[in-house]
Structures are given as C-alpha cells and as structure tokens.
Scaffold this motif. Structure first.
Motif, PDB file in Angstrom:
ATOM      1  N   LEU A  26       0.851  -1.191   0.000  1.00 50.50           N
ATOM      2  CA  LEU A  26       0.000   0.000   0.000  1.00 50.50           C
ATOM      3  C   LEU A  26       0.885   1.238   0.000  1.00 50.50           C
ATOM      4  CD1 LEU A  26      -2.569  -1.001   2.789  1.00 50.50           C
ATOM      5  CD2 LEU A  26      -2.831  -1.323   0.335  1.00 50.50           C
ATOM      6  N   HIS A  27       0.278   2.372  -0.342  1.00 51.27           N
ATOM      7  CA  HIS A  27       1.002   3.641  -0.233  1.00 51.27           C
ATOM      8  C   HIS A  27       0.035   4.701   0.278  1.00 51.27           C
ATOM      9  CE1 HIS A  27       4.143   6.540  -0.802  1.00 51.27           C
ATOM     10  NE2 HIS A  27       3.336   7.303  -1.520  1.00 51.27           N
ATOM     11  N   ALA A  28       0.510   5.523   1.200  1.00 49.62           N
ATOM     12  CA  ALA A  28      -0.319   6.594   1.773  1.00 49.62           C
ATOM     13  C   ALA A  28       0.168   7.947   1.253  1.00 49.62           C
ATOM     14  CB  ALA A  28      -0.233   6.558   3.299  1.00 49.62           C
ATOM     15  N   TYR A  29      -0.769   8.767   0.766  1.00 52.08           N
ATOM     16  CA  TYR A  29      -0.480  10.118   0.281  1.00 52.08           C
ATOM     17  C   TYR A  29      -1.093  11.135   1.239  1.00 52.08           C
ATOM     18  CZ  TYR A  29       0.281   7.836  -4.286  1.00 52.08           C
ATOM     19  OH  TYR A  29       0.712   7.034  -5.321  1.00 52.08           O
ATOM     20  N   ASP A  30      -0.466  12.288   1.331  1.00 53.73           N
ATOM     21  CA  ASP A  30      -1.089  13.442   1.978  1.00 53.73           C
ATOM     22  C   ASP A  30      -2.076  14.018   0.964  1.00 53.73           C
ATOM     23  OD1 ASP A  30      -1.815  15.913   2.988  1.00 53.73           O
ATOM     24  OD2 ASP A  30       0.168  16.325   3.816  1.00 53.73           O
ATOM     25  N   LEU A  31      -3.369  13.814   1.228  1.00 53.91           N
ATOM     26  CA  LEU A  31      -4.394  14.209   0.268  1.00 53.91           C
ATOM     27  C   LEU A  31      -4.304  15.696  -0.074  1.00 53.91           C
ATOM     28  CD1 LEU A  31      -6.879  13.292  -1.360  1.00 53.91           C
ATOM     29  CD2 LEU A  31      -8.273  13.887   0.642  1.00 53.91           C
ATOM     30  N   GLY A  32      -3.899  16.510   0.887  1.00 53.91           N
ATOM     31  CA  GLY A  32      -3.831  17.944   0.653  1.00 53.91           C
ATOM     32  C   GLY A  32      -2.770  18.347  -0.337  1.00 53.91           C
ATOM     33  N   THR A  33      -1.815  17.483  -0.621  1.00 55.65           N
ATOM     34  CA  THR A  33      -0.743  17.817  -1.567  1.00 55.65           C
ATOM     35  C   THR A  33      -1.054  17.357  -2.975  1.00 55.65           C
ATOM     36  OG1 THR A  33       0.459  15.752  -1.152  1.00 55.65           O
ATOM     37  CG2 THR A  33       0.944  17.624   0.294  1.00 55.65           C
ATOM     38  N   LEU A  34      -2.133  16.592  -3.156  1.00 52.14           N
ATOM     39  CA  LEU A  34      -2.468  16.077  -4.479  1.00 52.14           C
ATOM     40  C   LEU A  34      -3.272  17.106  -5.263  1.00 52.14           C
ATOM     41  CD1 LEU A  34      -3.422  12.374  -3.630  1.00 52.14           C
ATOM     42  CD2 LEU A  34      -1.266  13.243  -4.570  1.00 52.14           C
ATOM     43  N   ASP A  35      -3.057  17.107  -6.570  1.00 46.38           N
ATOM     44  CA  ASP A  35      -3.726  18.048  -7.458  1.00 46.38           C
ATOM     45  C   ASP A  35      -4.505  17.262  -8.502  1.00 46.38           C
ATOM     46  OD1 ASP A  35      -4.558  20.132  -9.014  1.00 46.38           O
ATOM     47  OD2 ASP A  35      -2.578  20.621  -9.823  1.00 46.38           O
ATOM     48  N   GLY A  36      -5.783  17.060  -8.254  1.00 44.44           N
ATOM     49  CA  GLY A  36      -6.614  16.357  -9.224  1.00 44.44           C
ATOM     50  C   GLY A  36      -6.469  14.857  -9.121  1.00 44.44           C
ATOM     51  N   PRO A  37      -6.960  14.147 -10.136  1.00 40.72           N
ATOM     52  CA  PRO A  37      -6.940  12.685 -10.091  1.00 40.72           C
ATOM     53  C   PRO A  37      -5.522  12.135 -10.205  1.00 40.72           C
ATOM     54  CG  PRO A  37      -7.656  13.456 -12.246  1.00 40.72           C
ATOM     55  CD  PRO A  37      -7.578  14.673 -11.364  1.00 40.72           C
ATOM     56  N   LEU A  38      -5.362  10.895  -9.713  1.00 40.22           N
ATOM     57  CA  LEU A  38      -4.096  10.190  -9.884  1.00 40.22           C
ATOM     58  C   LEU A  38      -4.072   9.574 -11.276  1.00 40.22           C
ATOM     59  CD1 LEU A  38      -3.697   8.385  -6.437  1.00 40.22           C
ATOM     60  CD2 LEU A  38      -2.578  10.471  -7.221  1.00 40.22           C
ATOM     61  N   VAL A  39      -2.933   9.698 -11.947  1.00 35.81           N
ATOM     62  CA  VAL A  39      -2.770   9.200 -13.307  1.00 35.81           C
ATOM     63  C   VAL A  39      -1.626   8.188 -13.314  1.00 35.81           C
ATOM     64  CG1 VAL A  39      -2.244   9.800 -15.704  1.00 35.81           C
ATOM     65  CG2 VAL A  39      -3.591  11.367 -14.283  1.00 35.81           C
ATOM     66  N   VAL A  40      -1.899   6.999 -13.839  1.00 39.49           N
ATOM     67  CA  VAL A  40      -0.869   5.968 -13.980  1.00 39.49           C
ATOM     68  C   VAL A  40      -0.380   5.999 -15.422  1.00 39.49           C
ATOM     69  CG1 VAL A  40      -0.324   3.535 -13.715  1.00 39.49           C
ATOM     70  CG2 VAL A  40      -2.030   4.586 -12.226  1.00 39.49           C
ATOM     71  N   ARG A  41       0.894   6.321 -15.610  1.00 42.93           N
ATOM     72  CA  ARG A  41       1.442   6.459 -16.955  1.00 42.93           C
ATOM     73  C   ARG A  41       2.928   6.124 -16.943  1.00 42.93           C
ATOM     74  NH1 ARG A  41       4.685  10.893 -17.025  1.00 42.93           N
ATOM     75  NH2 ARG A  41       4.221  12.624 -15.588  1.00 42.93           N
ATOM     76  N   ARG A  42       3.512   6.042 -18.127  1.00 42.29           N
ATOM     77  CA  ARG A  42       4.954   5.844 -18.258  1.00 42.29           C
ATOM     78  C   ARG A  42       5.670   7.193 -18.173  1.00 42.29           C
ATOM     79  NH1 ARG A  42       6.216   0.242 -18.053  1.00 42.29           N
ATOM     80  NH2 ARG A  42       4.305  -0.785 -18.753  1.00 42.29           N
ATOM     81  N   ALA A  43       6.925   7.131 -17.787  1.00 47.49           N
ATOM     82  CA  ALA A  43       7.712   8.357 -17.669  1.00 47.49           C
ATOM     83  C   ALA A  43       7.980   8.965 -19.043  1.00 47.49           C
ATOM     84  CB  ALA A  43       9.024   8.063 -16.957  1.00 47.49           C
ATOM     85  N   ARG A  44       8.178  10.278 -19.044  1.00 45.06           N
ATOM     86  CA  ARG A  44       8.479  10.986 -20.269  1.00 45.06           C
ATOM     87  C   ARG A  44       9.977  11.261 -20.359  1.00 45.06           C
ATOM     88  NH1 ARG A  44       3.377  14.854 -18.788  1.00 45.06           N
ATOM     89  NH2 ARG A  44       1.720  13.427 -19.529  1.00 45.06           N
ATOM     90  N   PRO A  45      10.527  11.383 -21.559  1.00 46.70           N
ATOM     91  CA  PRO A  45      11.975  11.635 -21.693  1.00 46.70           C
ATOM     92  C   PRO A  45      12.406  12.852 -20.886  1.00 46.70           C
ATOM     93  CG  PRO A  45      10.999  11.120 -23.825  1.00 46.70           C
ATOM     94  CD  PRO A  45       9.862  11.268 -22.859  1.00 46.70           C
ATOM     95  N   GLY A  46      13.475  12.694 -20.116  1.00 46.95           N
ATOM     96  CA  GLY A  46      14.026  13.784 -19.328  1.00 46.95           C
ATOM     97  C   GLY A  46      13.310  14.047 -18.026  1.00 46.95           C
ATOM     98  N   GLU A  47      12.272  13.299 -17.698  1.00 49.81           N
ATOM     99  CA  GLU A  47      11.505  13.540 -16.477  1.00 49.81           C
ATOM    100  C   GLU A  47      12.298  13.104 -15.253  1.00 49.81           C
ATOM    101  OE1 GLU A  47       6.809  13.133 -15.155  1.00 49.81           O
ATOM    102  OE2 GLU A  47       7.627  11.855 -16.748  1.00 49.81           O
ATOM    103  N   ARG A  48      12.087  13.797 -14.125  1.00 47.39           N
ATOM    104  CA  ARG A  48      12.805  13.499 -12.889  1.00 47.39           C
ATOM    105  C   ARG A  48      11.821  13.412 -11.727  1.00 47.39           C
ATOM    106  NH1 ARG A  48      18.199  14.084 -14.005  1.00 47.39           N
ATOM    107  NH2 ARG A  48      18.697  13.704 -11.820  1.00 47.39           N
ATOM    108  N   LEU A  49      12.262  12.737 -10.650  1.00 44.02           N
ATOM    109  CA  LEU A  49      11.412  12.571  -9.468  1.00 44.02           C
ATOM    110  C   LEU A  49      12.299  12.462  -8.236  1.00 44.02           C
ATOM    111  CD1 LEU A  49       8.687  11.892  -8.018  1.00 44.02           C
ATOM    112  CD2 LEU A  49       9.177   9.494  -8.525  1.00 44.02           C
ATOM    113  N   VAL A  50      11.947  13.197  -7.195  1.00 42.97           N
ATOM    114  CA  VAL A  50      12.623  13.063  -5.902  1.00 42.97           C
ATOM    115  C   VAL A  50      11.815  12.072  -5.077  1.00 42.97           C
ATOM    116  CG1 VAL A  50      13.414  14.232  -3.822  1.00 42.97           C
ATOM    117  CG2 VAL A  50      13.493  15.424  -6.023  1.00 42.97           C
ATOM    118  N   THR A  51      12.408  10.917  -4.794  1.00 38.60           N
ATOM    119  CA  THR A  51      11.718   9.856  -4.066  1.00 38.60           C
ATOM    120  C   THR A  51      11.826  10.082  -2.559  1.00 38.60           C
ATOM    121  OG1 THR A  51      13.717   8.541  -4.424  1.00 38.60           O
ATOM    122  CG2 THR A  51      11.840   8.087  -5.839  1.00 38.60           C
ATOM    123  N   LEU A  52      11.139   9.222  -1.813  1.00 42.72           N
ATOM    124  CA  LEU A  52      11.075   9.391  -0.365  1.00 42.72           C
ATOM    125  C   LEU A  52      12.444   9.358   0.309  1.00 42.72           C
ATOM    126  CD1 LEU A  52       7.959   7.195   0.486  1.00 42.72           C
ATOM    127  CD2 LEU A  52       8.138   9.678   0.667  1.00 42.72           C
TER     128      LEU A  52
END
Length: 858
Positions: A286-312
């Motif tokens: 499972l994964h828990a999100y802070d609902l207040g930090t989310l913007d709109g619906p959750l989207v499951v997709r593949r990464a785009r070229p050059g995209e970055r993410l800071v993980t936990l």
C-alpha cells in the motif's frame, strides 16, 4: 519473511505450546526454506517498576544522573542509577534486575557507580532490542496507553508484556512463491505442512466486507498506459480510499509497532505503520499520500523523456521511459511516485497530515522488477509486486488500512471508494487441463496413493476450483487468485506432490552406465597439467573476464586480433565486461596478487578456455523452450558460437632455483619459460620447433616462437616486456609462456610405442661451435640432429642439449660459442670411440654447412 508465532496463530489453528522450531519444520515440509529463528534474546528477571522518587545529582564530568527509588514488587524498593531524564516519580518503567541478560549479551549485576550501588537497570528501547531509541527510557504509560498501563502492577513480568520472549520464524521466499511474503501466506502454508484442513483451520485476514466503488465516486484515477511494454499493461487494478481528520500526533499502538519490529521493519508514523502492517499481513503493498498535496486525479502512466522525481529517500532520480509512474496535476504532468517501488517526497505523509489517501494497486511484475533494478532501489513493495500479488486483494487491503487509521488515528473514512480495473485485465486465472494420472506419472508416487479423489482434495486445499475437463477424465483446474505461478499442468503436479508429502516420492537410484572413461583429449590435457605440476608449477584458476584496458597494458598492437573480444550482456563487473582472448591476460592478475602478499618465488600455470570472435558471424537466435529445436535451428545456434580453444599458460617470477648452502640460486629467465613450454609438448609427444619471435607482451629480443614441425605456430615463450611488467606491477624480469593446447592435442600421436630400453652404457660427446650471434641456438641444435639423421645414425641419439653459451676472447667479436652435449646409445652393442666420432663429425659438418659453425679452438 519474518513472522512472530502470535501473528501466525491469529489466522491459523496453531497450538498454544507450539515452538518456532515446530512451525519452521511444518513450513519446510511443504517446500519453504528456513532462514532462522529469532527472539528470546532477553532472559532473566525483567519486571515492571514504579518510580517512587528520582533525585537529580550533578556530577563532576558535567553529567547529571538520577538516583531513583523503584518499587519492583518486592518488600523493599531498589536503588537504581539512571542517566535518562524523560521520566519522573509515579511513572511505570521496565527494570532489569541483577541476573538478567540483555541483547549483546549484556549481563546485569549490582554495581557501584556515581557513589551509589545501582541494584539493576531502568531500560531504554534499544537496550531491550525494541528499536534504536536510546534518548530516554521506556515509560509504559506512554508506550501502552493509559488504559493498558493502569492494569499493570510493580513486579509484573515485563518480558511477556513486551513480547520479548516470543519466537519469530524467518523463511526464504523463492520467486515463485510470492504469496508467502505475508503472514496470510505463511499461515496457509503452515496448515498444509501440519496436515490441517485449510477450510476449517485457516482464517483468511482478507475476508472483510468492502464498500461498493461507484463509478467516479471516490478520488479520481486514470490508467493511461496505452502502449504497454512487455505485452502487459503496467497497472491492471487501482483502488483508492480516503480517511479525513486523522490526528497527525496519534502514535501507532505498541502491538503494531512490535509486530513491525519483529518482522524487521522500523516504526515511523501511524499512517506509514498501518500500510506496512497490512502489507506484511496480506502481501499487498500500500502507499499513503497526503491528500492535501495532491492536485486532481491520480494518473498511472509511463515516464516521459528527461523527467525526474525526488523519491522518499531524498534522491533526485532521472526517469526512464519504461518506468511506470503515479502522477497528478493537469494532464498528469507531475510525477508523485515510482509505481510499486517508492513514493515521491512532495506527497508524503508528514507530521501535519490530517487527510490521507490510501492506494492499493496491482502492477505488472516485469515492469516493477526492471524499474527497481534500473534505479538500484529494491523495496519491500517491489519485492512483492515483482513476484505477483493477489489480483483480488486490493479492495480488502485498502479497507483494513482504513479501519486501522480510523481506530487509532481518530479519522473518518469517506463512504465513496475508487476501484478501477484496466480493460481486458485478467482478474481470475484461466483454467488448466490436468490429466488425472499426471501427478502419479511424473512423481513416481504409486497411482493408488494419488487417485482422482486424492488429487482433487489436494488441489482444493491449495485453493483451486476443480471441475470436469476435456478430454473426458481430465480435470479443469482454476488456480486461486493469489497463485499467479500456477500456469501449466506441471505446476499443479508440484502442488499435489508437495501437499501429499515429498517423503512419499520413492527414491530410485539410476543404473550407473559402464562408461568409456576419459576421452583422448581429456587424458592429454591432464597429462600436460601433471607435467607442469611435476616441474614445480602450481595450478590456479582465474576468472575469464577482462577489459579493453588490459590489451593496452599488454602493449598489444592496434590490429592485433586478440584485441577483438566478446562483450558480455550482463557482466559480473562493469570493469571487466569482456571474455578473455588469452589465458595470460588474466593469469598475470593471479601472479600480481601472490607477489603483493609476499610470495617471492612463484611459478603458476592455468589451463582454460579463450574466446576468439569471428568477424561476420551470425547472431544467435532465441530458440523456443517448449519443444526441441530443429536441426537447422541447432546448426544456426552453433554457427553463432565463437571458437573457444583451450590454452595453457604459465608465469615465473623470482628464483627458478632456490638459494641455500649450495649457492645463491638462479633467477628465472626466458630459457625457463621455453623449457616449461617444451615440457608440455614432450608430455604429449609432440615435437616443437623453437625460433626467435616477436609478439607482445614479450620482450622482442627475448621471445621464442613455438611451432609444430609443419610450421603452424602454437605459442610463444620468453621474458615479458619491461613496459608490461611496469604497467601490471609485476616483479622485474618476469617470464611467461602460452600454448594453444587444443592444437597440441590435435597433433599428438594416437598411439605411442613403448620405448625400448638399452642394456648398454651411453657415450657422451661434447662440441663447442662458434657461430654468428644472429644464429639462434635452437637452429644449431636442429642442424646437429639433421646431420646425425642424414648419416643414418638417428637411432643412436638420445639427447642433444645446449649446456653453455660463451662470448669474449678468444671468440671473435660478433660471434658466440655454443656448447652442446650429445648423448648416444645403441640397443644392441656398446658404442666404440669410432662410432661416437662418426656421429660427432656428421653433426658438426651439417651445422657448418647450414650456419658456418666452426669448432672452437680448431
């Protein structure tokens, strides 16, 4: 996977007196691997104590200690010195009395310290093995809650209270048994191993009532993996639930924290601990999100070229187009998590989070496995997803997490829920046709033991649905949703046999065929190794992996074919991605390792394969595994395999002859390397022609070329080039040889007649010949042999050996004297002086004709 017995007992009928050893034995009986038993690290009197007083006493070293009077349920309170300050009079604490042994081991005894006799120790969480917190001691009122602590009395056993005596079973989960990465799976497997009826003895923790998920009723979710990689969509099901008004300061209950610790995880916060607890219990990450930090619906997709993410973990990661992401924002533009691996920092639950969104999804195992390995980010979630999770578990897992958050965090769950299933996703496995006699035929178990009724019974114990199949008499078996590994009849056979009992499988020793012993090539290769070992060399094995830099270190020319090496698709080390084209290339590493550890005089050899890629060779085709390849397919596969001849190489450093009372010894030189190569050839009864050579990595002036009588070059020997020695950090004047052993084996005679022994004494003749310095000694030796043979005396010669080389007066400048000994013997008579002289004259005459050799002193 670790699980305490009390947790397993919650879901299966486990006897109250069952030990960890008995539980592990039952799990091993059905094919799991026991890793170990844990728990019971704390022994002796550890009790609940009530602090009567705590008097601070400043010390000379600047530290303040508390001199405490503690009621431990005895007639008199005990005096205990404690350095912590997070408690006071009236608090309930854990006291280890003299005689107790804490993890370490750390025995407790009464001892004098800071001017007092401390009669025990007030314990912190780390001292009891309950966690890493050592900032203060355990206050039971805060740990257990006021209601639970009010029932405690001084002197009560604290070991049982805190679960410190409980055993924990640890098993190794193989890739095909992912459902055992949960207490749910282990409890079911224990029922199988203990021969219990699963229908009555096992209680499924996932058997909970879940709310209906109306279309679009809960938090929005969009599955946009429109171009699946690996032939499967990245996400087949996505469930979300929302809990609002959670107290961010609410701690996880002690029992939940303790379960996480026993399972090898660290308690963090209520929301995170709840998701981890459900994952451990059901096997659904499972994964828990802070609902207040989310913007709109959750989207499951593949990464785009050059995209970055800071993980936990705080790492800023560059994403790959194959990575599956959870995103939000306009058009799903912002990545908020690596699906199935680790969430993002921007939406994590913090100390101010009041509204929590719980995610329970099922992701493609291949996608998750590749993402985890690509980012070198193995996690508890990815380990479960890459083995396959239950396709019907997501809603139940989210419901259990919501219930725990509401119960312990004081929140309120939204009535609405979201449950999105990808179009065409397989939720229920397909039926498998199983011939009813297949388990008995494949396992060897008598058919009367595995009849139709028994097979059906065992498959239903696994959780399968069994019906009539086609053709008539076969079974149609539908595996349970938690067993994605059951995909073909042999998988079902394995389940039937392991539940029936491996001990029922008969042990039959196969007949030992008489065999034909070693092949000719095997015998000759062993003969070569034996000859080198008898000559003082030590056989070693080196890894056959090297690098392009090694060719530079060996000073190979740019066009040298040995520079063309085969690259491994998945090397053990990125620094050595190539397969060697020379045994000497890796053998020199072994020499360097030995000399760097103090070995002064070293003689090593290795027999091993080399790989010689062929330019323009076809690529190997990927053949099917469900049927035997055709002859053409096998021929194509063999054509793609490069030649891999066996070579033998040897190196010598230091002294070839040791020093002692007889003298200073002798350093190894190029002649020793040539002699070692000739030793191999002599063992195989193959004559070698030795001429001057020039080939890297040998010194151009001290290199011998070794060839067969027909002219085929089979190797080189001599002293290594000084630049190579320096580049590799080898001892000065290191010598080496390398031979194509397969070529020597192919040239070896099949039948070697037994030698005829002469009863007559030998005759020895020595000749010293003066020749130009450019004439190789081996060429002169071959001329002497040819002269003897030309005169019809070849059968008289046992040996022609060089024993001295001299330059200087009276030998003319530009010349040198080569001294040879000729050992002669006849089979039928004792040679006369005239016989020996005739052989000597014929040999000298031919050397003079070929090379202008002149008898020294003539």
């Amino acid at each position: 996977m670790r699980a305490p017995l009390s947790w397993i007992r919650q879901w299966v009928d486990l006897p109250a007196d069952a030990t960890g050893e008995q539980v592990a034995a039952a799990l091993v009986r059905v094919g799991l691997e026991e890793e170990g038993l844990h728990g019971g690290d704390v022994v002796g009197p550890v009790v609940v104590g009530r602090v009567l007083s705590a008097d601070p006493e400043p010390q000379k070293n600047g530290k303040t200690i508390n001199w405490c009077s503690v009621d431990t349920g005895e007639s008199e309170p005990r005096g205990v010195v404690c350095g912590a300050s997070n408690f006071g009079a009236g608090d309930l604490v854990v006291v280890a009395l003299p005689g107790a042994v804490l993890p370490g081991p750390f025995p407790i005894a009464a001892r004098k310290t800071y001017g007092h006799v401390s009669d025990g120790m007030i314990c912190s969480a780390r001292e009891l093995g309950l966690g890493e917190d050592h900032a203060g001691i355990i206050v039971l009122t805060r740990l257990l809650g006021g209601a639970a602590a009010s029932q405690l009395e001084p002197g009560q056993d604290a070991l049982a209270l805190l679960g410190l005596t409980e055993e924990v079973v640890e098993v190794n989960v193989t890739p095909d048994r992912g459902y055992c990465f949960s207490v749910r799976g282990l409890a079911r497997e224990y029922a199988h191993g203990a021969r219990l009826d699963v229908a009555t003895a096992f209680r499924d923790p996932a058997d909970v009532e879940v709310p209906d998920a109306g279309a679009g009723a809960g938090h929005g979710v969009e599955l946009r993996d429109g171009a699946p990689i690996h032939g499967a969509p990245g996400c087949t099901r996505f469930v979300t639930r929302v809990v609002r008004g959670v107290d961010p300061a609410a701690p996880s209950p002690f029992w939940l924290q303790r379960r996480l610790q026993q399972a090898g995880m660290r308690p963090i916060s209520l929301a995170v601990d709840v998701t981890n607890h459900v994952m451990l219990e059901l096997g659904q990450p499972l994964h828990a999100y802070d609902l207040g930090t989310l913007d709109g619906p959750l989207v499951v997709r593949r990464a785009r070229p050059g995209e970055r993410l800071v993980t936990l973990d705080g790492v800023d990661r560059e994403l790959d187009p194959e990575d599956l992401l959870i995103a939000d924002g306009p058009d799903g533009a912002r990545a908020v998590g690596l699906a199935g691996v680790m969430g993002g920092r921007e939406t994590e639950v913090t100390t101010t989070t009041r509204d929590v969104l719980v995610e329970a999804a099922r992701f493609d195992p291949v996608t998750i496995a590749r993402t985890a390995r690509r980012h070198k980010l193995p996690s508890e979630a990815s380990r479960r997803f890459e083995r396959g999770v239950d396709t019907a578990l997501q809603a139940a897992a989210a419901e259990l997490a919501v219930r725990l958050l509401v119960e312990h965090g004081g929140g309120t769950a939204d009535d609405a829920a979201t449950d999105v299933v990808a179009p065409g996703a397989v939720v229920r496995p397909a039926a498998i046709t199983l011939p009813v006699d297949l388990p008995a035929r494949l396992s060897g178990v008598p058919a009367e033991q595995l009849d139709r009724a028994r097979v059906v019974e065992l498959l239903e114990q696994v959780g399968c649905s069994v019906g009539e199949g086609s053709p008539a008499g076969a079974l149609a078996v539908t595996p349970p949703t938690w067993r994605p590994d059951l995909v073909q009849p042999v998988d079902l056979v394995e389940e039937v046999v392991r539940l029936h009992g491996y001990e029922a499988v008969p042990s039959v020793l196969p007949p030992a065929p008489p065999g034909r012993g070693l092949t000719t090539g095997q015998r000759l290769r062993r003969r070569a190794a034996d000859a080198l070992a008898a000559g003082g060399f030590v056989e070693v094995r080196s890894y056959p992996f090297t690098s392009a830099a090694r060719s530079d270190e060996l000073a190979l020319p740019a066009d040298d074919p040995r520079r063309t090496a085969l690259r491994l698709a998945n090397p053990l080390s990125d620094e050595q991605p190539l397969l060697r084209t020379s045994v000497l290339a890796t053998l020199l590493d072994v020499l360097r390792r030995n000399t760097s550890r103090g070995a002064a005089d070293v003689a090593l050899f290795e027999l091993g394969g080399v790989v010689n890629p062929v330019a323009g060779a076809p690529a190997a085709a990927r053949l099917r595994v469900d049927a035997r390849p055709s002859d053409d397919e096998l021929a194509g596969l063999l054509a793609a395999v490069p030649p891999q001849p066996v070579h033998v190489a040897g190196v010598l450093a230091g002294r070839a002859e040791p020093e002692g009372w007889w003298g200073a010894g002798r350093e190894a030189d190029a002649a020793d390397a040539v002699a070692a190569a000739q030793l191999v050839a002599q063992a195989l009864r193959v004559p070698l022609v030795v001429t001057a050579g020039a080939l890297a990595p040998w010194h151009p002036g001290r290199c011998a070329q070794l060839a067969l009588p027909g002219g085929d070059v089979v190797g080189h020997a001599g002293e290594l080039h000084p630049a190579v020695v320096s580049a590799l950090g080898l001892p000065a004047r290191t010598v080496a040889f390398e031979l194509d052993l397969d070529a020597l084996v192919a040239a070896a005679p099949e039948l070697v007649p037994a030698p005829r022994l002469s009863p007559f004494p030998p005759s020895k003749e020595d000749v010293a010949l003066v020749v130009d310095v450019s004439v190789p000694a081996e060429a002169v030796r071959q001329a002497l042999l040819a002269g003897v043979a030309g005169a019809g005396h070849a059968d008289l010669v046992e040996e022609v050996r060089l024993f001295d080389v001299y330059t200087g007066a009276p030998v003319p400048e530009g010349h040198r004297s080569l001294a040879f000994t000729l050992r002669l013997r006849a089979l039928d008579r004792t040679l006369t002086a005239a016989d020996a002289a005739a052989v000597r004259e014929a040999a000298v005459a031919e050397a003079s004709r070929r090379h202008g050799a002149v008898l020294r002193g003539a």
